[in-house]
Design a protein around this motif. Structure first.
Motif, mmCIF file in Angstrom:
data_model
loop_
_atom_site.group_PDB
_atom_site.id
_atom_site.type_symbol
_atom_site.label_atom_id
_atom_site.label_comp_id
_atom_site.label_asym_id
_atom_site.label_seq_id
_atom_site.Cartn_x
_atom_site.Cartn_y
_atom_site.Cartn_z
ATOM 1 N N GLU A 116 37.574 48.518 26.779
ATOM 2 C CA GLU A 116 37.330 48.359 28.212
ATOM 3 C C GLU A 116 37.997 47.115 28.783
ATOM 4 O O GLU A 116 37.643 46.675 29.882
ATOM 5 N N GLY A 117 38.971 46.564 28.063
ATOM 6 C CA GLY A 117 39.743 45.493 28.650
ATOM 7 C C GLY A 117 39.837 44.237 27.812
ATOM 8 O O GLY A 117 39.406 44.200 26.652
ATOM 9 N N ASP B 103 37.582 39.141 30.758
ATOM 10 C CA ASP B 103 37.888 39.716 32.061
ATOM 11 C C ASP B 103 36.689 40.511 32.561
ATOM 12 O O ASP B 103 35.985 41.147 31.775
ATOM 13 N N GLU B 104 36.473 40.464 33.870
ATOM 14 C CA GLU B 104 35.348 41.183 34.474
ATOM 15 C C GLU B 104 35.817 42.061 35.624
ATOM 16 O O GLU B 104 36.917 41.870 36.164
ATOM 17 N N GLN B 105 34.970 43.006 36.008
ATOM 18 C CA GLN B 105 35.157 43.807 37.205
ATOM 19 C C GLN B 105 33.830 43.790 37.962
ATOM 20 O O GLN B 105 32.766 44.012 37.371
ATOM 21 N N ARG C 294 31.931 48.330 38.976
ATOM 22 C CA ARG C 294 32.350 49.198 37.886
ATOM 23 C C ARG C 294 32.453 50.667 38.297
ATOM 24 O O ARG C 294 32.944 51.488 37.522
ATOM 25 N N HIS D 254 36.316 50.133 39.495
ATOM 26 C CA HIS D 254 37.221 49.282 38.721
ATOM 27 C C HIS D 254 36.763 49.241 37.264
ATOM 28 O O HIS D 254 35.581 49.375 36.975
ATOM 29 N N GLY D 255 37.701 49.033 36.385
ATOM 30 C CA GLY D 255 37.366 48.882 34.977
ATOM 31 C C GLY D 255 36.995 50.196 34.316
ATOM 32 O O GLY D 255 37.240 51.288 34.843
ATOM 33 N N ALA E 97 41.278 50.099 31.770
ATOM 34 C CA ALA E 97 40.981 48.964 30.898
ATOM 35 C C ALA E 97 41.905 47.782 31.164
ATOM 36 O O ALA E 97 41.500 46.627 31.023
ATOM 37 N N TYR F 191 47.673 51.568 35.157
ATOM 38 C CA TYR F 191 46.538 51.293 34.265
ATOM 39 C C TYR F 191 46.767 51.926 32.899
ATOM 40 O O TYR F 191 47.372 53.001 32.780
#
Length: 229
Positions: free
Chosen positions: A41-42, A46-48, A51, A54-55, A60, A149
């Motif tokens: 998931e990335g 890092d954050e989103q 959700r 995004h993310g 990811a 992405y």
């Protein structure tokens, strides 16, 4: 395996309040040299903020070509300082690789990780708020210079300087530039929409969008996404 370019910078960010009366965002990213672990998931750290849009596994990692920034700086020279690597909230920045050079479903090695291209970016009002340019999201969408992405097939560490290498190309007839143009074409041929929707590597969110476009009577309203109204 064919080397395409190298990672010139990596960027991560935390969700925070940015604009009064608006939801928080993690679009403001900071450069990190790595190595960083790229999971399903990335990137680690890092954050989103939201959700729902995004993310997640099919968003990811966002890759944006730094090659495009010169054109944006020409369009808005008063905002030139914004148009640099990481300026659009991307995680991966490179030069020498654009949407025209890759195809939907391409599998790439980024450092030790294996990733797969599953959709282009679908810009929203947060990009406009972040850059301070009211029409930025709409212009990005219209230009087709959206970046893309990845879904992560094999987690692994990535770092600045790592190679970006093509390991598999399944759909040479579907360069990402063509898929992105089709996604935002209000008069898309329903047969083309159906053909893209059938590509197994396409993200589920874009598959749903293309399936809607197989109906000749369908009209997409992008106003709320682009303006935040």
């Amino acid at each position: 395996m064919t080397m395409l370019t190298r990672i010139t910078s990596l960027h991560t960010g935390r969700a925070r309040d940015r604009w009064e009366g608006r939801p928080p965002s993690a679009i403001g990213k900071e450069a990190v040299a790595g190595p960083l672990m790229l999971g399903l998931e990335g990137l680690a750290g890092d954050e989103q903020a939201d959700r729902t849009v995004h993310g997640g596994p099919e968003k990811a990692l966002h890759h944006y070509p730094a090659d495009h920034y010169a054109a944006w700086a020409d369009a808005w020279p008063e905002h030139a300082v914004t148009f640099c690597a990481g300026g659009f909230g991307e995680n991966v920045s490179t030069t020498g690789l654009t949407e025209a050079d890759i195809c939907l479903g391409d599998r790439l090695r980024l450092g030790a990780a294996l990733v797969e291209i599953c959709q282009g970016r679908q810009p929203c009002w947060k990009l406009s708020a972040h850059t301070g340019i009211g029409e930025m999201a709409a212009r990005l969408q219209k230009s087709g210079r959206t970046g893309w992405y990845y879904r992560v097939i094999e987690p692994g560490e990535v770092a600045v300087g790592d190679a970006v290498a093509l390991t598999e190309r399944r759909h040479p007839d579907w360069p990402l530039s063509r898929v992105i143009a089709a996604r935002f074409d209000s008069r898309l041929d329903p047969a083309v929409a159906a053909a893209i929707a059938a590509l197994p590597e396409l993200s589920e969110s874009w598959r749903k969008s293309f399936l809607k476009k197989t109906d000749p009577a369908f009209v997409e309203d992008t106003g709320a996404r682009l303006s935040g109204a």
